[in-house]
Design an enzyme around this catalytic site. Structure first.
Site, PDB file in Angstrom:
ATOM      1  N   GLU A 537      56.645  79.255  43.180  1.00 29.26           N
ATOM      2  CA  GLU A 537      57.792  80.820  43.533  1.00 29.26           C
ATOM      3  C   GLU A 537      57.286  81.698  44.153  1.00 29.26           C
ATOM      4  O   GLU A 537      57.862  82.374  45.108  1.00 29.26           O
ATOM      5  CB  GLU A 537      58.854  80.462  42.114  1.00 29.26           C
ATOM      6  CG  GLU A 537      60.003  81.503  42.817  1.00 29.26           C
ATOM      7  CD  GLU A 537      61.086  81.106  43.848  1.00 29.26           C
ATOM      8  OE1 GLU A 537      60.953  79.937  44.580  1.00 29.26           O
ATOM      9  OE2 GLU A 537      62.099  81.983  44.234  1.00 29.26           O
ATOM     10  N   THR A 648      69.981  82.506  58.669  1.00 29.03           N
ATOM     11  CA  THR A 648      69.051  82.103  57.407  1.00 29.03           C
ATOM     12  C   THR A 648      69.337  81.209  56.468  1.00 29.03           C
ATOM     13  O   THR A 648      68.144  80.913  56.171  1.00 29.03           O
ATOM     14  CB  THR A 648      69.002  83.375  56.906  1.00 29.03           C
ATOM     15  OG1 THR A 648      68.038  84.101  55.924  1.00 29.03           O
ATOM     16  CG2 THR A 648      70.516  83.794  55.987  1.00 29.03           C
TER      17      THR A 648
HETATM   18  C1  DMJ Z   1      68.468  80.006  51.296  1.00 29.02           C
HETATM   19  O1  DMJ Z   1      69.278  79.770  50.383  1.00 29.02           O
HETATM   20  C2  DMJ Z   1      68.327  80.843  52.393  1.00 29.02           C
HETATM   21  O2  DMJ Z   1      67.247  81.116  52.719  1.00 29.02           O
HETATM   22  C3  DMJ Z   1      68.254  82.418  52.103  1.00 29.02           C
HETATM   23  O3  DMJ Z   1      68.395  83.422  53.482  1.00 29.02           O
HETATM   24  C4  DMJ Z   1      67.137  82.596  51.199  1.00 29.02           C
HETATM   25  N1  DMJ Z   1      66.664  81.228  51.478  1.00 29.02           N
HETATM   26  C5  DMJ Z   1      67.373  80.620  50.061  1.00 29.02           C
HETATM   27  C6  DMJ Z   1      66.110  78.938  50.303  1.00 29.02           C
HETATM   28  O4  DMJ Z   1      64.874  79.388  49.744  1.00 29.02           O
END
Ligand code: DMJ
Length: 678
Positions: A537, A648
Site C-alpha cells: 500500500e 480516475t
Molecule cells: C480508485 O477508486 C480511484 O483510482 C481513485 O482515484 C483512488 N484509487 C482507487 C483505487 O485504488
C-alpha cells in the site's frame, strides 16, 4: 437445586437406607418436565430475543461487524484522543480511503459523530427491512427493444422509469451504435474508432488477453452468484460487502463499475444483466444514508457516463444525471467547494471529522471536472459545468504555500488546511484531472493546462527525488518537511507524467517522460521486491530501505490498479515490451495469491509467502485493474488515447471534437420524472 430435594432418592429396607434404582411413573413425568423447562430457558432466547433471532451465525456476524466498526473508529472510541503534538498536526492513519487524524476534543464534529452513530443505528434497522433484489433479467439489447422488454418483464419500477420519448430515442438509433458487426469499429472524427475487439497482432498478447477476460468472468460470476445487487463481494465468505463510501446500502457499485469493462471485452450477456439491474434497481431515491461525493462521482456517475458514450443508451445518461443531481446540495457552501459527504435523502452535507478541522479534501473536490463537464454537455444542463468551474476558480486564486497545493481546503472560508501535500492519498487525482481536462476539451481548456504545468513543475522540483540506488520516487511534504514515503495510489503519476509529456510540447517534455519512466519502474520495483509479486500500500526510502513497506499497516494489497495503470500508459506511449511483461507478472501474481473459488480477494501482507486474504473484491478491480490489463494486451486502436480519456476510475470518456461518441445534447435540458426535488 438437586433432585434429591424433591424426589426421595433412598428407600428404607430392613432398617437401612438403600439407593432407589427405579422411579415411579409420576416421578418420571416430573423429572421430564423439569428437564424440559431447563432446556426451554437455555434455548428459548435464540428464538424470542430479536438480536439472536437470526441464529448463531448471524449473531457471530453481527458481533464481527461491530468489532470491525470499532476497529475502524480506532482508539478514540474508547479513550479520549491524545493532544496534538504541536498545533493541529497529528498522526495520520489510513485504511482503504479512510484517513484518521487526531481528533480535536472541542471539535464540533464530535457531536456530529454522535449523530452519525444514532443514524447508523437507525440505518441498521432500515437495512434489515430492505427489499430483496432479484437475480438479473437477461436482455439482448441489440435484438430486443427496451420498451418491449420492460412490458414483457412486467416490472417497470415507476420511480425510476425514464421518459418514454427518451427510451424511444434509444430504441430507434443510438443503442445499436456499439454493436456493429465489425467488432465495434465505427467511423468517427478522423479515425476509425474501435471500442470492442481490437485484438493484437502478437499471438502471445492475444492469449494473455484471453486470460484476463477469463479472470473477469470468474470475478463477475462470483459476484453474481453471491452478492448480486450488493456493492461488492466478499469472495471467501461468499456474501455481499459494503464500505461506508457507498452509503451502507445496496447500490450495485460493482455492476456500475464493471459495465464498461464488460462492454469493451464484448461480454454482452454479462453487460445486459448489468444493464437490466440498472434499469430496474439503480435508484438513489432509495438511499437513506451518507455517501462520498467523490466516490459516487468517479464510480457511479463516471461509470454510467462511460457506458452512455459507448452505447448511446439514454438509460445510462439519465441515471448518471439522476445521481449527479443528488450530489448538488453538497456544493451549497460559501465558496462552492463541496463537502465530502452527502445524505442524499435530506441533502445534508458535511466533511469527515478527521480532515484538518472540517476541511474538504483536494483529491475529492478536485476530481469532479471530467464527469461534470461531460454531464452538462450531454444533458444540456449547465449547472454541473458551473459547479466545477467555480471550484477551479477558488483554488486557482488562493495563494499556495511554497507553490504546492495543500491536501485540504475549508469550504466555508476558502483557506487551505494543514500544510500537507501528497501526490498519493488525499491529493492524487486532482493533478490527474488537470491534464485530463485539457485533453478532454481537445486542448481548448488552457486554464487546466496552465494549472497542470504549474503544479507539476513545483512537484517536480520539490517532491520528485532519487533514492541511493537511483530509483525515482515521489515524496510527501508535511509542514515543509519531506516524508520519504510513496503510496501505491501515487503510482498513477507515472502515467500522468507520460500523458502530460505527450500532450504538452514544452521544454520539460523530455524530463517529464524520464520521470514517468522512473516512477513506473519504481512502482514495479515495489512489486518485484515482494515474494508475492504484488506491491504494498505504501513504500519508503530510507538509509537502509528502498521501495519497501515499513509498518504492517503499509503491507496490504487491495487489488489496486495504479501501478498497472502507469504500465498501460507507458506501453501505449513507448511500446517498450517490458511494460507488457510487468503486467503479465501482475496477472500471474493475482492468479496465485488473490484468486479464490468465488472471485478475487485482497491480501493483508505482500511480504508473506502465504498471505491472509482480506475477503473483499473491490469494485475497482473490474473498472480499473482488469480493464488496464486487458488494454495492455490489446491493439492500441481499442479505446485509443487519441479519442478517449480515462477518468480516475478508468471509465473512458470521449474527447470532444475527436470522438464521434461524444453525443452532445442538441436540445433543451433533460428532465427526469423520477428526480425527487429536495
Ligand atoms: C480508485 O477508486 C480511484 O483510482 C481513485 O482515484 C483512488 N484509487 C482507487 C483505487 O485504488
Amino acid at each position: 437445586m438437586a433432585f434429591g430435594g424433591v424426589i426421595p432418592l433412598y428407600n428404607k429396607r430392613n432398617g437401612s437406607w438403600l439407593l432407589r434404582r427405579v422411579f415411579r411413573s409420576r416421578e418420571k413425568v416430573l423429572i421430564f418436565l423439569v428437564c424440559l423447562t431447563f432446556l426451554f430457558i437455555c434455548i428459548g432466547p435464540i428464538f424470542f430475543l430479536p438480536d439472536l433471532r437470526g441464529g448463531l451465525s448471524t449473531k457471530v456476524d453481527h458481533v464481527y461487524k461491530v468489532y470491525k466498526q470499532m476497529q475502524k473508529a480506532g482508539p478514540e472510541l474508547i479513550l479520549p484522543p491524545p493532544p496534538p503534538d504541536s498545533g493541529e498536526l497529528g498522526p495520520i492513519r489510513k485504511h482503504e480511503g479512510v484517513y484518521h487524524n487526531v481528533v480535536n476534543p472541542n471539535d464540533i464534529h464530535l457531536t456530529d459523530d454522535k449523530q452519525r452513530l444514532m443514524e447508523k443505528i437507525n440505518n441498521d434497522e432500515e437495512l434489515r427491512n430492505m427489499r430483496v433484489i432479484e437475480k438479473p433479467v437477461v436482455l439482448t439489447v441489440s435484438a430486443t427493444p427496451v420498451n418491449k422488454v420492460n412490458a414483457a418483464a412486467g416490472q417497470i419500477d415507476e420511480s425510476v422509469k425514464v421518459l418514454k420519448e427518451e427510451e424511444e430515442a434509444v430504441e430507434s438509433n443510438d443503442i445499436r451504435a456499439g454493436f456493429q458487426s465489425d467488432g465495434g469499429a465505427l467511423k468517427g472524427g478522423s479515425s476509425s474508432m474501435v471500442v470492442q475487439g481490437g485484438e493484437d497482432a502478437d499471438p502471445i498478447a492475444r492469449q494473455r488477453r484471453d486470460k484476463v477476460k477469463e479472470m473477469v468472468l470468474h470475478a463477475w460470476r462470483g459476484y453474481k452468484t453471491y452478492a448480486w445487487g450488493k456493492n461488492e463481494l466478499k469472495p471467501i465468505s461468499k456474501r455481499g460487502h459494503t464500505a461506508g463510501i457507498f452509503g451502507r446500502q445496496d447500490m450495485g457499485a460493482t455492476i456500475v463499475d464493471a459495465l464498461d469493462t464488460l462492454y469493451i471485452m464484448g461480454l454482452m450477456e454479462e453487460f445486459n444483466e448489468g444493464r437490466a439491474w440498472i434499469q430496474y434497481h439503480l435508484d438513489f431515491n432509495q438511499l437513506r444514508s451518507e455517501m462520498s461525493v467523490f466516490e459516487t462521482n468517479i464510480r457511479f456517475v463516471g461509470g454510467l457516463l462511460s457506458v452512455f458514450a459507448l452505447t448511446g443508451d439514454a438509460l445510462f445518461r439519465d441515471r448518471a444525471l439522476h445521481i449527479a443531481r443528488k450530489l448538488l446540495p453538497a456544493f451549497d457552501t460559501p465558496t462552492g467547494i463541496p463537502y465530502g459527504l452527502i445524505n442524499v435523502a435530506n441533502g445534508i452535507a458535511k466533511n469527515y471529522a478527521w480532515a484538518s478541522g472540517g476541511s474538504s479534501i483536494l483529491s475529492e473536490f478536485g476530481t469532479l471536472h471530467l464527469e461534470f463537464v461531460y454531464l452538462s454537455d450531454i444533458s444540456g444542463d449547465p449547472v454541473f459545468r458551473e459547479k466545477v468551474l467555480r471550484i477551479r476558480d477558488v483554488i486557482r486564486k488562493t495563494d499556495r504555500p511554497g507553490g504546492l497545493y495543500p491536501n485540504y481546503m475549508n469550504p466555508k472560508t476558502g483557506k487551505w488546511g494543514q500544510r500537507h501535500t501528497s501526490v498519493g492519498a488525499l491529493g492524487d487525482s486532482f493533478y490527474e484531472y488537470l491534464i485530463k481536462s485539457y485533453i478532454q476539451s481537445n486542448c481548448k481548456d488552457v486554464v487546466a493546462k496552465e494549472m497542470y504545468e504549474e503544479a507539476v513543475d513545483t512537484i517536480t522540483k520539490r517532491l520528485v527525488l532519487k533514492s541511493h540506488s537511483g530509483l525515482t520516487y515521489l515524496a510527501e511534504s508535511k509542514f515543509d518537511r519531506l516524508e520519504h514515503k510513496m503510496d501505491h495510489l501515487a503510482c498513477f503519476a507515472g502515467g500522468m507524467y507520460a500523458l502530460g509529456s505527450k500532450t504538452i510540447d514544452s521544454e520539460n517534455s523530455k524530463t517529464h517522460m524520464e520521470i514517468a519512466e522512473g516512477l513506473s519502474n519504481t512502482c514495479h520495483e515495489s512489486y518485484a521486491r515482494t515474494p508475492t509479486g504484488l506491491g504494498p500500500e505504501s513504500f519508503r526510502f530510507t538509509e537502509g530501505m528502498e521501495a519497501r513497506a515499513l509498518k504492517s499497516s503499509e503491507k496490504y494489497y487491495i487489488l489496486r490498479p495504479e501501478a498497472i495503470e502507469s504500465w498501460f500508459y507507458m506501453w501505449r506511449l513507448t511500446k517498450d515490451q517490458k511494460y507488457r511483461e510487468w503486467a503479465w507478472s501482475a496477472v500471474l501474481a493475482l492468479e496465485k495469491y488473490c484468486r479464490v473459488e468465488a472471485g478475487f480477494s485482497g491480501i493483508q501482507n505482500v511480504y508473506m509467502e502465504t498471505p491472509q486474504k482480506d475477503d473483499v473484491q473491490q469494485s475497482f478491480i473490474f473498472a480499473e485493474t482488469f480493464k488496464y490489463l486487458y488494454l495492455i494486451f490489446s491493439d492500441d486502436a481499442l479505446m485509443s488515447l487519441d479519442e478517449w480519456v480515462f477518468n480516475t476510475e478508468a471509465h473512458p470518456l470521449p474527447i470532444e471534437g475527436k470522438n464521434a461518441f461524444y453525443r452532445k445534447s442538441q436540445g433543451s435540458t433533460i428532465q427526469l420524472q423520477f428526480d425527487k426535488v429536495l
